[in-house]
Write an enzyme that holds these catalytic residues in place. Structure first.
Site, PDB file in Angstrom:
ATOM      1  N   GLY A 132       0.833  -1.205   0.000  1.00  0.00           N
ATOM      2  CA  GLY A 132       0.000   0.000   0.000  1.00  0.00           C
ATOM      3  C   GLY A 132       0.862   1.247   0.000  1.00  0.00           C
ATOM      4  O   GLY A 132       1.124   1.827   1.049  1.00  0.00           O
ATOM      5  N   SER A 166      -1.363  -4.222  -6.385  1.00  0.00           N
ATOM      6  CA  SER A 166      -1.309  -5.519  -7.062  1.00  0.00           C
ATOM      7  C   SER A 166      -1.632  -6.624  -6.077  1.00  0.00           C
ATOM      8  O   SER A 166      -1.257  -6.547  -4.905  1.00  0.00           O
ATOM      9  CB  SER A 166       0.095  -5.766  -7.627  1.00  0.00           C
ATOM     10  OG  SER A 166       0.393  -4.804  -8.592  1.00  0.00           O
ATOM     11  N   GLU A 249      16.767  -3.471  -6.465  1.00  0.00           N
ATOM     12  CA  GLU A 249      15.575  -3.656  -7.290  1.00  0.00           C
ATOM     13  C   GLU A 249      15.760  -3.009  -8.666  1.00  0.00           C
ATOM     14  O   GLU A 249      15.342  -3.536  -9.675  1.00  0.00           O
ATOM     15  CB  GLU A 249      14.401  -3.030  -6.560  1.00  0.00           C
ATOM     16  CG  GLU A 249      13.055  -3.468  -7.054  1.00  0.00           C
ATOM     17  CD  GLU A 249      11.958  -2.624  -6.420  1.00  0.00           C
ATOM     18  OE1 GLU A 249      10.889  -2.544  -7.007  1.00  0.00           O
ATOM     19  OE2 GLU A 249      12.202  -2.028  -5.347  1.00  0.00           O
ATOM     20  N   GLU A 375       9.840   9.361 -16.695  1.00  0.00           N
ATOM     21  CA  GLU A 375      10.062  10.798 -16.551  1.00  0.00           C
ATOM     22  C   GLU A 375      10.682  11.119 -15.188  1.00  0.00           C
ATOM     23  O   GLU A 375      11.576  11.965 -15.079  1.00  0.00           O
ATOM     24  CB  GLU A 375       8.743  11.552 -16.739  1.00  0.00           C
ATOM     25  CG  GLU A 375       8.247  11.572 -18.183  1.00  0.00           C
ATOM     26  CD  GLU A 375       7.835  10.202 -18.726  1.00  0.00           C
ATOM     27  OE1 GLU A 375       7.367   9.371 -17.925  1.00  0.00           O
ATOM     28  OE2 GLU A 375       8.013   9.959 -19.932  1.00  0.00           O
TER      29      GLU A 375
END
Lengths: 389, 373
Positions: A132, A166, A249, A375
């Site tokens: 979250g 997700s 990551e 961006e």
């Protein structure tokens, strides 16, 4: 299940790289269900839990976790090999955010009691976690999040909403960033909490994506309660903790394997439709092929840094831009190559072969949006690497 | 000493040369002159040892390899010096040492290393051919040697003391060393975008003695092919130097040029443009680095890596050059602004030895299929 039921792990880091790679490859090739290779879309827990149980029994469910917590204890070098082999074999994601995102954070910041409470059921798949972080008004500007948690006795009371969550429908638990001090600077008033998804006051509203599937959701919190004892780290330190674990990551997200797999799909389509004879197509195909080869050269630079125990600097943002944008262009050329069939849904007939053209095109869209959009990554590079004002 | 230390030492030495012996004013002054470079400066380059980096030790060189030469050329290229270091000390020296005439090697390579001989390889005939065997120039066996007839283009530099000319003999491509004053040889120049010159050769029954054959029919194609591919990788290093400096200059300009009361580097549209240029530079650096790593283990992959390096570095160099002009605005289009000099050098280096598109096509012919899924 307790960690004593899973097979104990050798010191993988002592293996030479080739031997480790071949062991990992052999297991994936024998144990992973053939029908789930190279999934064209996100797989739900009902499809992947059988595979997850096999991984768990093998002791390989959490490759990056230390062995004392039931992980494989892989260092950066071995971890990259493990992930490269996953991608090479086309292994689909399970609802893995508890393993990949929450686990390392707990291991680093949680109390011993919290680790004992949360790590084993996370490893076994009993607790499935969703993340979250994003909110309807806090996307790229995540630090402006407004979901709020107020202490009432020994509980936090949470109100607000999270989005792009997700696996929210599969998850039993959520780890969440909430605002706990509205007077502090925006990054400094944020705490990191855990909560149960069956808590009263939670509403999950699935969001249908461009593929037509319901992979993520919006989650609403109406006076949802969670114990203060489920806060990880100190109050108002959540942002720092969540950011600290981003470096690795970003390297693994830059792996060229996804694009290399996509290139094979493009080659299959082009060969079936005789496009390799078309000079215009051929040149664009070659551009992409070289772009992917050169992406691999950039990836190797960062991978070697990680293997030597180094931490990538802000320049690692270029790797995410390159990997995701190159893959997107590849899905676009594949769509174009398929001609009329490029607008057909699902597995379609490409000169006699059933191929899914559209799903990879759709699936590649969020790659340049999630985890810091292209961006935002360019803003980071401009400020922190190019030193522009 | 580790290779990294050696390379750093070499880079520092070129830095000293850049501060002492050359300048943008010198580069400007030499544009469009004949021959377009300065032999006195060439001698200084030789005294520093760079003309002999790739020459074997037994012939008076340092006997080093591509990574060291690449380090020197990358830094040297940042100065925009017109002296033909890569063409002479890589392409000509490697063609000679790849040939099968050891007596000629013993005679010429020490002169190249010492800076006393400027040799140009004349191997191209068409606008975009990079196959050293696809030529029309002939070598007919004549009394005690060969007679060469045909024409050559794009030999670097114009104004060389001798030309290493490829020709088709019986049984394959030979390479012959032809003195600039040889009877039957006509040398003209063509002016390049950056104000330097390439030689255009006409050979009308030029007699070459056996002793001056660099490579016989059995060795010529391979010697040329290897030398060209290695020089192509080094041209990639030169392009990396040029694009790095052009990007630095452009970023400096973005930090200082004020419009709408702010430095233009604070505008996101320009920031993102600059980031994309930076990424192109990093791609070029990464491919070159990877080429050195892989070629140290598998020299057979030379042609493949040469094409990968040249297609990336050519396209990146051109793009950074072009977009640097755009970011500079009107001043970038003037001759007085230095940024144009970097674009023009990038254009010349991109076109030399095969441009990006040519090498993309060659890569396709050479590339192995991806590992099967």
């Amino acid at each position: 299940m307790s960690s004593s039921e899973i097979s104990s792990q050798p010191d993988w880091n002592a293996y030479d790289d080739d031997r480790f790679r071949s062991e990992v490859r052999a297991f994936f090739e024998t144990a992973y269900p053939e029908e789930l290779r190279y999934p064209a879309f996100f797989l739900s827990w009902s499809k992947t839990q059988h595979w997850y149980r096999k991984l768990y029994a093998q002791g390989w469910a959490a490759p990056a976790w230390p062995r004392e917590w039931g992980g494989m204890g892989l260092d950066g070098a071995k971890m990259l090999i493990f992930m490269e082999e996953q991608e090479r074999h086309g292994i689909g994601r399970t609802p893995d955010q508890g393993i990949t995102l929450l686990g390392p954070l707990l291991i680093r910041y949680a109390s011993e009691e919290q680790k004992r409470q949360f790590l084993p059921p996370t490893l076994s798949g009993e607790y499935l976690w969703c993340q979250g972080y994003s909110e309807p008004n806090a996307g790229s500007d995540l630090a402006s999040l407004r979901t709020e948690a107020v202490i009432d006795g020994d509980e936090y009371v949470i109100n607000g909403s999270k989005i792009w969550t997700s696996y929210a429908m599969d998850a039993t638990h959520m780890f969440i960033l909430v605002r706990t001090d509205k007077s502090a600077k925006k990054q400094e008033g944020i705490s990191f909490l855990l909560l149960r998804m069956d808590s009263p006051g939670i509403t999950v509203r699935p969001i249908r994506n461009l593929l037509g599937s319901e992979h993520f959701a919006q989650v609403f919190f109406d006076n949802v309660r969670t114990p203060v004892a489920w806060r990880i780290g100190k109050p108002n330190q959540g942002w720092t903790m969540a950011k600290a674990l981003l470096g690795f990551e970003r390297v693994s997200a830059g792996s060229p394997k996804v694009a290399q797999n996509g290139l094979r799909r493009l080659e299959a389509v082009a060969a079936r439709l005789g496009l390799m004879e078309d000079a215009g197509f051929r040149d664009r195909y070659l551009q992409l092929k070289l772009d992917i080869a050169d992406l691999a050269s950039v990836y190797d630079r960062f991978a070697e840094l990680v293997k030597r125990g180094g931490t990538p600097g802000p320049d690692v943002s270029m790797l995410k831009i390159l990997a995701t944008e190159t893959y997107q262009r590849l899905t676009e050329l594949t769509l174009e190559a398929a001609g009329n069939a490029g607008a057909l849904h699902g597995k379609v007939d490409i000169a006699g072969a059933p191929l899914d053209i559209l799903s990879p095109f759709y699936m590649s869209r969020p790659f340049t949006i999630a985890a810091g959009s292209s961006e935002v990554q360019r803003n980071i590079l401009a400020k922190n690497v190019l030193q522009l004002p | 000493m580790s290779q990294e230390d050696t390379n750093q030492m070499l880079r520092d030495a070129v830095g000293g040369f850049a501060a002492r012996d050359t300048s943008i004013a010198r580069v400007r002054a030499l544009r469009e002159t004949d021959p377009g470079f300065d032999r006195a400066v060439w001698k200084k380059i030789a005294d520093a040892g760079w003309t002999g980096i790739l020459v074997p030790e037994k012939f008076g060189g340092a006997g080093l390899s591509l990574p060291e030469m690449a380090a020197v050329l990358e830094e040297f290229a940042k100065t925009l010096s017109p002296e033909p270091l890569n063409a002479v000390s890589s392409l000509a020296a490697l063609t000679l040492s790849g040939g099968d005439n050891e007596a000629l090697q013993a005679r010429l390579l020490p002169q190249i290393a010492a800076g006393d001989l400027i040799a140009a390889v004349a191997w191209q005939e068409s606008e975009s051919g990079i196959d050293p065997a696809a030529i029309e120039t002939t070598a007919k066996e004549a009394a005690g040697g060969y007679a060469l007839s045909g024409s050559k283009r794009f030999a670097v530099p114009f104004g060389a003391d001798a030309y290493l000319v490829s020709a088709k003999g019986q049984g394959g491509v030979i390479v012959a060393c032809v003195d600039k004053s040889a009877k039957g040889l006509t040398v003209d120049s063509e002016l390049r975008a950056d104000g330097t010159r390439v030689a255009r050769l006409k050979l009308d029954n030029v007699q070459v003695a056996k002793a001056d054959i660099v490579a016989s029919a059995g060795a010529g194609a391979r010697a040329l092919g290897q030398a060209i591919d290695q020089t192509t990788i080094l041209a990639g290093a030169e392009l990396l130097g040029v694009m790095s400096r052009a990007l630095e200059i452009t970023l400096d300009y973005m930090r200082t040029r004020v419009q709408f009361d702010r430095p233009i580097g604070s505008f996101q549209a320009l920031q993102h443009r600059a980031v994309d240029l930076f990424i192109q530079k990093e791609l070029s650096f990464s491919v070159l680095r990877d080429a050195h790593i892989h070629l140290a283990q598998d020299a057979d992959a030379l042609a493949l890596w040469a094409s990968r390096v040249k297609s990336r570095c050519s396209e990146a160099g051109m793009r950074i050059g072009r977009e640097s002009i755009q970011i500079h605005g009107g001043i970038g289009f003037t001759d007085e602004c230095d940024i144009g000099l970097y674009l023009k050098r990038a254009m010349v280096l991109s076109a030399w030895l095969g441009n990006g598109a040519v090498h993309r096509r060659r890569y396709a012919a050479l590339a192995p299929a991806l590992e099967a899924a």
